[in-house]
Design a protein around this motif. Structure first.
Motif, mmCIF file in Angstrom:
data_model
loop_
_atom_site.group_PDB
_atom_site.id
_atom_site.type_symbol
_atom_site.label_atom_id
_atom_site.label_comp_id
_atom_site.label_asym_id
_atom_site.label_seq_id
_atom_site.Cartn_x
_atom_site.Cartn_y
_atom_site.Cartn_z
ATOM 1 N N GLU A 196 -6.619 83.054 176.553
ATOM 2 C CA GLU A 196 -5.688 83.810 175.717
ATOM 3 C C GLU A 196 -4.623 82.896 175.103
ATOM 4 N N ARG A 197 -4.332 81.785 175.764
ATOM 5 C CA ARG A 197 -3.318 80.852 175.256
ATOM 6 C C ARG A 197 -3.915 79.758 174.375
ATOM 7 N N CYS A 198 -5.228 79.696 174.319
ATOM 8 C CA CYS A 198 -5.898 78.557 173.694
ATOM 9 C C CYS A 198 -5.758 78.580 172.173
ATOM 10 N N ALA A 199 -5.509 77.406 171.605
ATOM 11 C CA ALA A 199 -5.361 77.261 170.154
ATOM 12 C C ALA A 199 -6.603 76.638 169.528
ATOM 13 N N HIS A 200 -7.742 76.741 170.209
ATOM 14 C CA HIS A 200 -8.947 76.070 169.729
ATOM 15 C C HIS A 200 -9.555 76.744 168.501
ATOM 16 N N SER A 201 -9.639 78.074 168.506
ATOM 17 C CA SER A 201 -10.310 78.736 167.394
ATOM 18 C C SER A 201 -9.848 80.181 167.270
ATOM 19 N N ALA A 202 -10.075 80.736 166.098
ATOM 20 C CA ALA A 202 -9.784 82.149 165.835
ATOM 21 C C ALA A 202 -10.528 82.563 164.577
ATOM 22 N N ARG A 203 -11.226 83.676 164.664
ATOM 23 C CA ARG A 203 -11.916 84.260 163.506
ATOM 24 C C ARG A 203 -12.823 83.254 162.807
ATOM 25 N N GLY A 204 -13.538 82.483 163.615
ATOM 26 C CA GLY A 204 -14.492 81.544 163.056
ATOM 27 C C GLY A 204 -13.903 80.222 162.591
ATOM 28 N N LEU A 205 -12.621 80.037 162.736
ATOM 29 C CA LEU A 205 -11.967 78.796 162.306
ATOM 30 C C LEU A 205 -11.684 77.918 163.520
ATOM 31 N N GLU A 206 -11.822 76.609 163.333
ATOM 32 C CA GLU A 206 -11.545 75.665 164.418
ATOM 33 C C GLU A 206 -10.153 75.084 164.268
ATOM 34 N N GLY A 207 -9.407 75.082 165.370
ATOM 35 C CA GLY A 207 -8.062 74.532 165.367
ATOM 36 C C GLY A 207 -7.969 73.324 166.279
ATOM 37 N N CYS A 208 -7.273 73.464 167.386
ATOM 38 C CA CYS A 208 -7.010 72.355 168.304
ATOM 39 C C CYS A 208 -8.276 71.953 169.076
ATOM 40 N N THR A 209 -8.545 70.659 169.148
ATOM 41 C CA THR A 209 -9.669 70.128 169.934
ATOM 42 C C THR A 209 -9.194 69.015 170.874
#
Length: 567
Positions: A196-209
């Motif tokens: 729930e805290r992860c900033a990796h992805s949302a709605r098919g978009l990739e963020g933090c890796t």
């Protein structure tokens, strides 16, 4: 030397230091109790002992003969031979002990972990399961890799994989493993994961890796746009937790709060006994022997803090230590530290250095250095602050508190300072003239740094929460959002939620109800005015609320049945 003997040597060294700082250090280390998980969760490995030995023929033959000598002395030669599969990766015809057969395979794909290694070789143009071919088994339990480059891609191979050719394990230890790695084994789960805290992805978009890139064991991956940790591959190096900006991944043995509480109590106890200018020296358990030798050459105000792994604490703990009264924080590295883990620590120290520069402090206040290179000349003898209360909150909140406390003692030359590229601190900028307030950015923000205003078209931003993951930038259909990495030293401005864009709501031309941002309605009218479905009076529906739009469509269908084909 055993770990127990190492610890005894270190304790004896602390006990014989009798100056004032030495007595204060001894009291602090004795009186401060480490808090940890009494019963950590574990994963279980089951190994039957089937082993693969792979490498050049000469190396394989030498290893097989060493195993033969060992097994003869132990009287278990038949058992060892039956559980050993040899693979030569060149055309050498090795001279092997009697009863040991071998295979040729120039290429092999190896994955898995102790008790469950999948080994595929190419035979007659097809990839085949070697364990099944050789022994009628589905998997190997142990792998001895004698090749220089290695057949497993991870920098830190999984348990049960002995990378002898890469110099990570000795031949003797690999030989011993053939006898020791049969049975059932438990290993702790080193981390907690909160998606729930992860900033990796949302709605098919990739963020933090950051966490994926930080893991030397390749235990982290993205599965269906979510970070997963393979507990059988994870070896608890800690670099993923240190790299994670949102605390979605946290170290569990012990957890960050316990570690920071220990540091707080340690410095408090040291100060209460009259100790001056403590230097907190973090070191990994594997460096115990070297530390015992080096500590004798350092002042007695250097307080060693043993960690399971050096990267299990991060920048929030380092700055908290300075706020509690440490004059310096030193991260003592060893040659065994994986390159990916060291890269994470170097990056975090670089972030720390930018903060120290902004605070007009020497960058060596937080440093990473080989333990053998640390001398008294590198140590500071003054403290920056002596905060009496333990810092609370998330690791990001504790870092902000520590930085604000350190900044309160000086006159800042600027309220905003630059940070290195990729650092998880900063704000966003929006070209509001082209923003339609579609709220796509708000929908993907993992930390709620961006929120909608709710009662009217607009959104707010809280800089303290922005981790520069880039999801908002990628989600914006108008490409009007850009990331601005920096650190805002104005605590009120950084923590307050500010309106970054708002505009009047368009009112329904039929009922007068506000229903959407004016800019969005105007944008839709401009883009769709030439569309066949919005000719003549139909274009006015874009200026209606949802209810009135439906009523207008239904009314038009009743009056003009042929228009149904246009809906």
């Amino acid at each position: 030397m055993s770990t127990k003997n190492n610890i005894t040597t270190l304790n004896q060294l602390v006990e014989i230091t009798t100056d004032a700082d030495g007595r204060a250090r001894q009291h602090a280390l004795t009186a401060t109790v480490t808090l940890g998980n009494l019963i950590p969760p574990t994963v279980t490995f089951a190994s039957r002992g089937l082993a693969l030995v792979i490498g050049d023929g000469v190396d394989v033959a030498a290893f097989a003969n060493q195993v033969h000598v060992n097994s003869v002395s132990l009287g278990n030669i038949d058992q060892v031979a039956d559980n050993l599969v040899l693979v030569c990766t060149d055309d050498t015809s090795p001279e092997l002990p009697e009863g040991m057969a071998f295979f040729y395979a120039r290429e092999a794909e190896i994955s898995g972990f102790l008790g469950a290694f999948d080994v595929l070789i190419t035979h007659t143009m097809m990839k085949q399961n070697l364990a099944n071919i050789a022994k009628g088994k589905p998997q190997f339990d142990v792998v001895i890799d004698l090749s220089m480059n290695g057949f497993h891609p991870a920098e830190l191979p999984p348990l049960g994989y002995y990378a002898v050719g890469r110099g990570l394990v000795s031949v003797a230890d690999a030989c011993d493993a053939l006898a020791d790695m049969t049975g059932t084994f438990d290993k702790p789960k080193f981390f907690r994961l909160d998606t729930e805290r992860c900033a990796h992805s949302a709605r098919g978009l990739e963020g933090c890796t950051r966490c994926i890139e930080a893991c030397p064991a390749d235990a982290l991956s993205s599965v269906e746009q979510a970070i997963t940790i393979n507990p059988y591959l994870c070896q608890g190096m800690g670099s993923c937790a240190t790299a994670c900006p949102t605390e979605a991944i946290s170290y569990a043995l012990p957890d960050p709060d316990n570690t920071q509480h220990f540091v707080f109590q340690l410095i408090s106890q040291y100060r209460e006994q009259g100790g001056k200018s403590p230097v907190i020296l973090f070191y990994a358990e594997a460096s115990e022997t070297e530390l015992a030798q080096q500590l004798a050459e350092l002042p007695s105000r250097v307080i060693p803090v043993r960690l399971e792994e050096l990267a299990s604490v991060g920048i929030d703990t380092w700055f908290s230590a300075l706020a509690y009264g440490a004059s310096q924080v030193v991260l003592a590295t060893s040659p065994l530290l994986p390159a990916k883990t060291e890269a994470v620590l170097v990056q975090e120290v670089a972030n720390a250095v930018t903060f120290l520069h902004a605070l007009n402090h020497a960058e060596e206040r937080i440093s990473i250095t080989p333990l053998a290179s640390l001398t008294q000349q590198h140590l500071f003898d003054d403290v920056l602050l002596e905060h009496e209360a333990k810092l609370l909150g998330t690791k990001r909140e504790k870092l902000a508190q520590a930085l604000d406390l350190l900044a309160s003692n000086i006159v800042m030359t600027s309220t905003v300072s630059a940070v290195p590229n990729g650092a998880p601190y900063g704000r966003i900028e929006i070209a509001t003239s082209d923003c339609t307030l579609c709220m796509g950015c708000v929908a993907v923000c993992p930390t709620d740094a961006l929120q909608s205003m709710g009662d009217r078209p607009g959104m707010t931003f809280r800089e303290q929460d922005c981790v520069q993951c880039g999801l908002c930038e990628k989600a914006c259909p108008e490409s009007v959002i850009s990331l601005v990495p920096n650190y805002n030293w104005d605590a009120d401005e950084r923590q307050q939620r500010q309106i970054i864009h708002e505009e009047p709501a368009a009112e329904c031309v039929s009922c007068g109800k506000p229903f959407a941002p004016v800019s969005m309605v105007n944008m839709l009218i401009e883009k769709l005015r030439n569309h066949s479905h919005f000719q003549d009076d139909a274009i006015k529906r874009l200026s209606m609320c949802e209810d009135c739009r439906v009523r207008d469509i239904v009314s038009d269908m009743i009056d003009n049945p042929d228009n149904q084909m246009k809906v």
